[in-house]
Every structure is written in structure tokens, then in C-alpha cells.
Design a protein around this motif. Structure first.
Motif, PDB file in Angstrom:
ATOM      1  N   ASN A   1       0.841  -1.205   0.000  1.00  0.00           N
ATOM      2  CA  ASN A   1       0.000   0.000   0.000  1.00  0.00           C
ATOM      3  C   ASN A   1       0.873   1.252   0.000  1.00  0.00           C
ATOM      4  O   ASN A   1       0.437   2.317   0.391  1.00  0.00           O
ATOM      5  N   GLY A   2       2.107   1.119  -0.458  1.00  0.00           N
ATOM      6  CA  GLY A   2       3.061   2.226  -0.481  1.00  0.00           C
ATOM      7  C   GLY A   2       2.777   3.217  -1.594  1.00  0.00           C
ATOM      8  O   GLY A   2       1.733   3.160  -2.254  1.00  0.00           O
TER       9      GLY A   2
ATOM     10  N   ARG B   1       2.536   5.117  -5.046  1.00  0.00           N
ATOM     11  CA  ARG B   1       2.238   4.622  -6.392  1.00  0.00           C
ATOM     12  C   ARG B   1       3.113   5.341  -7.418  1.00  0.00           C
ATOM     13  O   ARG B   1       3.297   6.553  -7.340  1.00  0.00           O
TER      14      ARG B   1
ATOM     15  N   VAL C   1       2.222   0.114  -7.576  1.00  0.00           N
ATOM     16  CA  VAL C   1       3.007   0.330  -6.365  1.00  0.00           C
ATOM     17  C   VAL C   1       4.280  -0.487  -6.552  1.00  0.00           C
ATOM     18  O   VAL C   1       4.234  -1.719  -6.571  1.00  0.00           O
TER      19      VAL C   1
ATOM     20  N   ARG D   1       8.736  -2.034  -2.414  1.00  0.00           N
ATOM     21  CA  ARG D   1       9.221  -1.095  -1.406  1.00  0.00           C
ATOM     22  C   ARG D   1      10.741  -1.158  -1.323  1.00  0.00           C
ATOM     23  O   ARG D   1      11.328  -2.236  -1.336  1.00  0.00           O
TER      24      ARG D   1
ATOM     25  N   THR E   1      -1.657  -4.423  -7.497  1.00  0.00           N
ATOM     26  CA  THR E   1      -1.674  -2.960  -7.366  1.00  0.00           C
ATOM     27  C   THR E   1      -1.590  -2.284  -8.732  1.00  0.00           C
ATOM     28  O   THR E   1      -1.696  -1.066  -8.824  1.00  0.00           O
TER      29      THR E   1
END
Length: 173
Positions: free
Chosen positions: A24-25, A27, A38, A41, A156
Motif C-alpha cells: 500500500n506504499g 504509487r 506500487v 518497497r 496494485t
């Protein structure tokens, strides 16, 4: 996960657990609006080499990378995409272990191929007039650990659409 000395194991920067925790980091959105995703990470977007056909490349630890290419098509269907990939396999005498997966609601051709120093996960699918090609390059010994995380990360992915050139005339109302 295993615990050491009674302490919980904390994901290391860039490892599979760290990537899974970052879905959910922030985009990344393609400047031409053809897709957004996304990215893994703690991976770094690299400058695109002059002759590269990819829209974007992200590099991570262990010499891994994720590369995305999106091109305009002229009515390419999923069935025609599958036939094209099968023809490429025959022409190269290659077996890419063709299977199917989903990227959101979009059916995708999922393939993998073992190269000298890496194993590559390839995902190809079509949305409207755009063909999407995403590949993850992974050291062979880490492939089984990372493949499920990359498939989750692809949930994502959001396809964009073709945007008319600024100088193209607008259609009449």
C-alpha cells in the motif's frame, strides 16, 4: 517465522516480507498515463537506457529488477496475444512454461524462463488498445520465495489508457 533469542524476526529492507508489507506504499504513475503500480518497497527507479524498450525499470536487492513495457496496439485480443507468444516460443525453440494468472480483473499470460544468472517471471496482458508486458528478474535460488510476492504486487497494477496527442484534433461532438 522463526524467532531469535525470543525476539520476533523483523523483515529486512528489500526482502520478500518487506515487499509484501509495502503493497500500500507510494504509487508510480507512468508519465504518459498508460499504467500505474506500487513498486516494490525500497527498490530504486533507474534511468532508462537510451535503447531500452521498457517504460520503467526498478532495481532491488540481490540483483533483482522489475521492468514494465506498455505499447499501443491495434485491437490485439487476448487470444491473438497467446498465439503471438506461442509463435515466439516456437521460433526461439524455448519453453517458457506458459500458464495464466490475473492482474486485477485482467487475464494474463504468465511465463517463466531460466537464464544463466536469473529466472525471469513474465506477465503479458491486454487492456483496450494497450498491451502490457511486466517482467521480474530474480536469482534462481530466490524465485520460489519472491514469485508469490510479485504476483500479489501486480494486484496494485492499474492499466491506463491511450491519451490523444496534444496536437491531434478532437473528435466532433
Amino acid at each position: 517465522e522463526q524467532r531469535r533469542h525470543g525476539q520476533p524476526v523483523v523483515p529486512r529492507r528489500g526482502d520478500a516480507a518487506d515487499l509484501a508489507a509495502g503493497l500500500n506504499g507510494p504509487r508510480y504513475t507512468d508519465p504518459r498515463g498508460r499504467f500505474s503500480v506500487v513498486p516494490p518497497r525500497h527498490w530504486v527507479r533507474v534511468e532508462k537506457p537510451v535503447n531500452s524498450f521498457f517504460n520503467v525499470v526498478f532495481q532491488g536487492p540481490y540483483e533483482m529488477d522489475m521492468s514494465i513495457q506498455v505499447v499501443a496496439t491495434n485491437g490485439l485480443t487476448f487470444e491473438k496475444l497467446v498465439r503471438n507468444l506461442q509463435q515466439i516460443e516456437r521460433r526461439l525453440s524455448a519453453d517458457t512454461h506458459m500458464d495464466f494468472a490475473y492482474v486485477g480483473p485482467h487475464r494474463a499470460v504468465k511465463r517463466s524462463v531460466q537464464l544463466f544468472r536469473s529466472r525471469v517471471l513474465l506477465l503479458d496482458f491486454v487492456t483496450g488498445d494497450l498491451a502490457h508486458h511486466v517482467q521480474f528478474s530474480i536469482p534462481p535460488e530466490l524465485y520460489d520465495q519472491y514469485e508469490p510476492v510479485f504476483l500479489r504486487l501486480m494486484q496494485t497494477y492499474e492499466p491506463g489508457r491511450l491519451v490523444p496527442a496534444a496536437d491531434a484534433p478532437l473528435p466532433a461532438p
